[in-house]
Design a protein around this motif. Sequence first.
Motif: not given
Length: 566
Positions: A272-275, A329-332, A348-350, A463-471
């Motif tokens: 999830h999120y990384f590969a 080695i990193g985020p998707q 990043k599998d849909y 979407s890894v962009e959601m990680r630690n993303a505030p609203w």
Amino acid sequence: MNDIRRTILWVIFGFSMVLLWDKWQLHNGRNATFFPGPAAVTAKADAAAPAGTPAASASVPAPSAATAAVPASAAPAAPRERFEVVTDVLRLGFDSEGGSLVRAELLQHADMVDGKKSFVLLDESAQRTYVAQTGLIGTAALPTHKTAMAVQPGPRTLADGASELSVRFESPDLGGVKLVKTWTVRRGAYDIAVRHEVVNTGTAPVDPRLYLQLVRDGNKPAGESSFYSTFTGPAVFTQEKKYQKIEFKDIKNKKFEIPAESTNGYIAMVQHYFASAWLLPDGVKRELRLEAADIGSATPDCCYRVQMITPVGEVAPGQSKAVEARLFIGPQVETQLEQLAPGLELVKDYGWLTILAKPLYWLLSQLHKVLGNWGWAIVALVVLLKIAFYWLNAKAYASMAKMKAINPRITELRERYKDKPQQMQQEMMRIYREEKVNPMGGCFPIMIQIPVFIALYWVLLSSVEMRNAPWIGWVHDLSAPDPFFILPLLMTLSSLLQTALNPAPPDPMQAKMMWIMPLMFSVMFFFFPAGLVLYWLTNNTLSIVQQWIINTRMGVPPQFNLPSFK
């Protein structure tokens, strides 16, 4: 006919529950209850070489067991050394045994369990095994990932103003061959260039092959949710077979089928999120291998190996040849993956909704560029989808409003003809014709939109962009559950309000279920990522507003049909 529409909606809801249950079973390592996968094709025998042995080519006679096994170094062993290399985005741990990468820490991504620490993707410890290795195989004992190598001195931290940094390993002379392995990291990059230079120090030509492999245990990453399932395991991409995910259990049981050879594509380990992924230039011949391997690790359920083998070519005495490869080695991050290699963005599998999910992700990222906040980008995207589907929704709610207007007549008719079902159906059809009401009119417009909103669900989930993303306010991480459960509570209330605005089913049991099921469904959202809950809450709120406006325009004042559980 009113009951038919509700029955169809219940079938859709029930089918969704069945799919969720199957995903839950798979997530917990069990077989799917209702929809097991197609009969797996037993892997070719050459896909699993002896433990600790790079697999032999199907097109080349397999070497003897003595030469195929990973050999111990015949030369005096260099002192084993482990050290770190640090860039602005990575902290890498190298092992001089084989010149392998045994740890990768992503400095710009927080750990899923302890947010004060950076996220560790690769690791070799008592708890985890996940490493990247390379080496040579041939008819003689050659340098492998078990060979002690000498590390050349040099800087270990990317200096200010520097764009790249290299680490060089040199093996002893084994079988008349020396392997020089150079890892080069770049500023801001998650892909690492790895150059393998094969030097012939003997008196006869040699024709070795280079293997690139990712080895990891079969355990789920720490911090994974138990309420939704994401894939963890190896993946293989070729232009022939496209993107293939392989479950760990299928590797263990040798029930998988991948192309034995290709001139394009990559191998990867996905979570999830990384590969992580090994990349070779297109046009370079490669063999693809998958196997369960016992490497003597203390980690439970260890280990699984995905491997590429490519010929180096004949090297004359005193000459050398080099093979260039890259390790990601990193985020998707989809836009970055697309630039590295064809098809790499598919890690990043849909799933089967990729054709819808990719444009939705593109639109979401464009909205983020304008708004600067992923939470508000989610809200804006749902608003745009509601606008796009406005006329479909308007027809659906108009049909529901007409049904609501004639509902008292239908209820009275059902009571009058409850012992005469055939006559009751005839009278109901007569009322529908007179009032020009299509009982299915509220169903089909909604069904058309379901794939789009499911695709958006997978976009937000993956979407890894959601990680630690505030609203706003209390929501500091859109990929984590709401810490105060405010969004799930609001989502539950919005679902109940929608139920109250819909026509009450004449059947008392159906009426009870119409209230119980939203409550049961909402329980899951207390454990879902805040970004997903925000999406559903926004969608529900806009649907309520649109339904209220359409009912009012049609002269059907909104009424709250409160539950009765007598």
